[in-house]
Design an enzyme around this catalytic site. Structure first.
Site: not given
Length: 249
Positions: A144, A158
């Site tokens: 990501s 995350y």
């Protein structure tokens, strides 16, 4: 065109489902995992089979070593030799600051997003490594843009899990480069998928799009194109690399 079976974790929605459909269009068989939404998994399978390839969906929790082993055994039995893995599954929880995190949340995030990637890659390497009698293959880890940006005030946990995925990608790529396995990663950001609703902010992409250099969010299909290219023979001299798909951010 590369043949064989590809396992796509978290393949029932978003980026995973887009990857599965594009693989099907290119004639590659797909075994996708899902955790809860059987209807979405059936729809993803139908998208692959409509393109003429074979596909199955296996209910499996990527935080469970037993489920991961069963996923790959099922792919072996029902579809045949593995030539690719897309480590796509990812979880996040509601936006919060680090000071408000607890140990249980960290365990949930890191077990799925980091340990799950390691254990899936282990199963893939056991099957694909030329040193173990395999024919080689490719692994693509879905990281990501958060790994670079940190997601302050939202999902630092995350983001940290995706930073670990980046390091894992580099290390594994070097470890198996001479065993016929290429390992790369994509780093999507600001993509229109359901994961933002999981974090309590379903309109996040639209809210942030005006601050992106390209002034728009991305689509799962745009990420899928990069993933499938990295799985294919067209990227045969690419390993240990990262493709950023975040509108220039």
């Amino acid at each position: 065109m590369t043949a064989g079976t590809v396992v796509v974790t978290g393949g029932s929605r978003g980026i995973g489902a887009a990857v599965a459909r594009l693989l099907g269009e290119q004639g590659r068989d797909v075994c996708l995992s899902y955790r809860e939404d059987a209807a979405a998994a059936r729809a993803a399978v139908a998208g692959v089979t409509a393109a003429g390839a074979r596909a199955i969906a296996v209910r499996a929790d990527m935080s469970s070593p037993e489920d991961i082993e069963r996923l790959f055994r099922t792919a072996d039995a029902e579809l045949g030799p593995l030539t690719g893995l897309v480590n796509n599954v990812g979880v996040l929880e509601r936006q919060c600051r680090v000071v408000d995190l607890d140990a249980d949340r960290l365990h949930r995030i890191l077990t799925t997003n980091v340990a799950g990637y390691f254990l899936c890659a282990r199963q893939a390497v056991l099957r694909m490594s030329t040193a173990r009698g395999g024919a080689g293959g490719a692994i693509v880890n879905v990281s990501s843009a958060a790994a670079r940006l940190g997601s302050p005030g939202e999902y630092v946990d995350y983001a940290a899990s995706k930073g670990a995925v980046d390091t894992f990608t580099t290390g594994l790529a070097l470890e198996v480069a001479d065993e016929g396995i290429r390992v790369n990663a994509v780093r999507p950001g600001f993509i229109r998928t359901g994961i933002h609703a999981d974090g309590g902010d379903p309109g996040r992409v639209e809210r942030l799009a005006r601050n992106l250099p390209m002034r728009r969010g991305g689509e799962p299909e745009e990420v899928a194109e990069a993933v499938v290219w990295l799985l294919s023979g067209r990227s045969s001299y690419v390993t240990g690399s990262f493709i950023d798909l975040a509108g220039g951010k």
